[in-house]
Every structure is written in C-alpha cells, then in structure tokens.
Enzyme design. Structure first.
Site, PDB file in Angstrom:
ATOM      1  N   ASP A  53       0.810  -1.210   0.000  1.00  0.00           N
ATOM      2  CA  ASP A  53       0.000   0.000   0.000  1.00  0.00           C
ATOM      3  C   ASP A  53       0.846   1.263   0.000  1.00  0.00           C
ATOM      4  O   ASP A  53       2.062   1.225   0.225  1.00  0.00           O
ATOM      5  CB  ASP A  53      -0.914   0.020   1.230  1.00  0.00           C
ATOM      6  CG  ASP A  53      -2.033  -0.996   1.136  1.00  0.00           C
ATOM      7  OD1 ASP A  53      -2.366  -1.425   0.015  1.00  0.00           O
ATOM      8  OD2 ASP A  53      -2.584  -1.365   2.196  1.00  0.00           O
ATOM      9  N   TYR A  91       7.253  -9.789   7.327  1.00  0.00           N
ATOM     10  CA  TYR A  91       7.156  -8.342   7.473  1.00  0.00           C
ATOM     11  C   TYR A  91       7.698  -7.925   8.837  1.00  0.00           C
ATOM     12  O   TYR A  91       7.670  -8.705   9.797  1.00  0.00           O
ATOM     13  CB  TYR A  91       5.692  -7.886   7.418  1.00  0.00           C
ATOM     14  CG  TYR A  91       5.026  -7.959   6.071  1.00  0.00           C
ATOM     15  CD1 TYR A  91       4.961  -6.835   5.242  1.00  0.00           C
ATOM     16  CD2 TYR A  91       4.423  -9.133   5.643  1.00  0.00           C
ATOM     17  CE1 TYR A  91       4.321  -6.890   4.021  1.00  0.00           C
ATOM     18  CE2 TYR A  91       3.775  -9.196   4.413  1.00  0.00           C
ATOM     19  CZ  TYR A  91       3.728  -8.070   3.603  1.00  0.00           C
ATOM     20  OH  TYR A  91       3.089  -8.130   2.391  1.00  0.00           O
TER      21      TYR A  91
END
Length: 257
Positions: A55, A113
């Site tokens: 994003d 992540y």
C-alpha cells in the site's frame, strides 16, 4: 531472439508512491521499474510481475518481481543498467536468471514483514516517514504474551479490512514476535506466515499496542479470533511503519525463518 526471464529482489522507500502497483491516482513503484525497462529496450513495453502489492507509504526490503526481457543480458549488467535508470528511492538489490515457469506471485508460499514503532517522547523528524510514533508507557510482558496468541492457523477475519476481496480468511502465522530495540528506542514487530490479508499486520499492531497500553486485556486476542468481527479489533496502524522483508519460495525456510 527468445525472451529471457529474470527474477529480481527490489528495495524501495514507499513514501512517495501510491503503492507498489500501478494506480490511476499517482505514481507507483511498478511504473518506475517498467519505465526503466522501456528505456533499456528501445521503447518496448515489458510488464513486470510482483509477489504482491504494497500500500501507499509501505516500504520493502525484499519485494520479488520477475519479467521477460527480449534479449539475453548478464544478470549483473541488467542490475547495473536498471539501477542507473531508477530514482534514488528504488533499488534493484539482486538479479538472477529464472526458468520460464517461475512466477513471483503464484509460486510465493509466504512472506515476512516487520513493523517499527518509535517510542521517543517527541516525534523524531528523521523517523517520521519510517516508523509510527507511540510515546506512551506500555507493558512489554503483556505485549509479548498477546502477540504469541497470533501464531498458528486461524481465521483472521477480525484482523482483515472489510474491503478485502478474499473469501478464505484462514492463514497460518509461523512467527509473531516483538523486541525492544534499545539503541533506537523502538519496538520492532516481526510477522512471518503463509499469507497476510489486506491490512492484517497493521490491524495486528494497532490491536497489540492497545493491549500494551492497558486499553485491552491480553485475552482480547482469543476473543477476536473467536468472534471474527473486524469492528471489535483495534485501529489500523499507519502504513509508514510497515516493511516487506522477505518473500519465501522454500517451505523449510518459511517455517523455520
């Protein structure tokens, strides 16, 4: 000449982009890499394919892409050529030859992540684009107990944006951990799993910080996994603290880190 497939690991600072994927409302990382390839190939359009999208504002240390180049070039030459044409906030970290069957997205079996939280009393101007500022007192023991509850196979509906287009919301998280980086006065969250839903990690972090602050109990994680209701979980943490670290194509490495 037969096209040659290349696999690349890409790093980027997501601050100035609407995300990895091409979007109508602004510049993207994908656009910049495809522009560079077009210059290299005398105007030929060369589509690239990534392991997945990130994003707006999200960073990457190990995004994986592949593309078919219309000529055989040594990987190191391709690496140097691409990096000479890309903006300073995008780096091709490595290039290697790939088989024509390889697909960066469809063959990916998991990702890792991290999420960085700045604990300084006041926002650090040099961290504001790369961490989330959270200057509140917190309980590290409760945070560590809560985050471990996210490990394993679960239906993560409570931790997924309602905007998702996925119908199967079951995922397996192999690692969910947090550590205090004393040198930088940061919390560093790590999540490794076979897939992550839309905003899943950012909702994890938003909820976990509420537990660390005492706004929710440790057992709230158990309840959220059971009720499967996004409205019951914490807020979606800001995008700038999130980094895609690694994409996995090997099952053993995914499971063991």
């Amino acid at each position: 000449m037969t096209a040659q497939r290349y696999k690349c690991i890409v790093q980027y600072d997501g601050t100035g982009y609407v995300g990895y994927q091409v979007q109508p409302n602004g510049n993207s990382v994908q656009t910049e890499i495809e522009k560079a390839l077009k210059k290299m190939s005398n105007g030929q359009i060369i589509p690239i394919h990534a392991s997945g999208r990130t994003d707006s504002g999200v960073h990457a240390l190990g995004q994986v892409i592949h593309f078919d180049y219309p000529a055989a070039i040594k990987p190191d030459h391709l690496l140097r050529a691409l990096n000479s044409l890309l903006p300073d906030d995008i780096l091709i970290k490595s290039v290697e030859l790939a088989s024509e069957e390889f697909h960066s997205r469809y063959h990916a079996i998991g990702k890792k992540y991290i999420y960085r939280v700045d604990l300084d009393r006041f926002p650090n101007p040099f961290k504001r684009l790369y961490t989330t500022h959270h200057p509140y007192r917190f309980n590290m023991e409760n945070l560590e107990r809560a985050i471990k509850k996210l490990e394993g196979e679960h239906d993560f509906t409570s931790f997924c944006s309602t905007k998702t287009d996925k119908t199967d919301l079951v995922r397996t998280v192999y690692e969910a951990s947090v550590r205090k980086d004393e040198a930088n006065n940061e919390l560093v969250f790590t999540f490794r799993g076979n897939g992550f839903l839309y905003n899943m990690i950012r909702i994890f972090v938003g909820t976990l910080l509420q537990i660390a602050d005492g706004l929710k109990k440790v057992e709230e994680i158990d309840r959220l996994l059971e009720v499967k209701d996004r409205r019951k979980a914490g807020p979606t943490a800001p995008s700038q603290g999130l980094y895609l670290v690694e994409v996995y194509y090997d099952e053993e490495k995914l499971r063991n880190g």
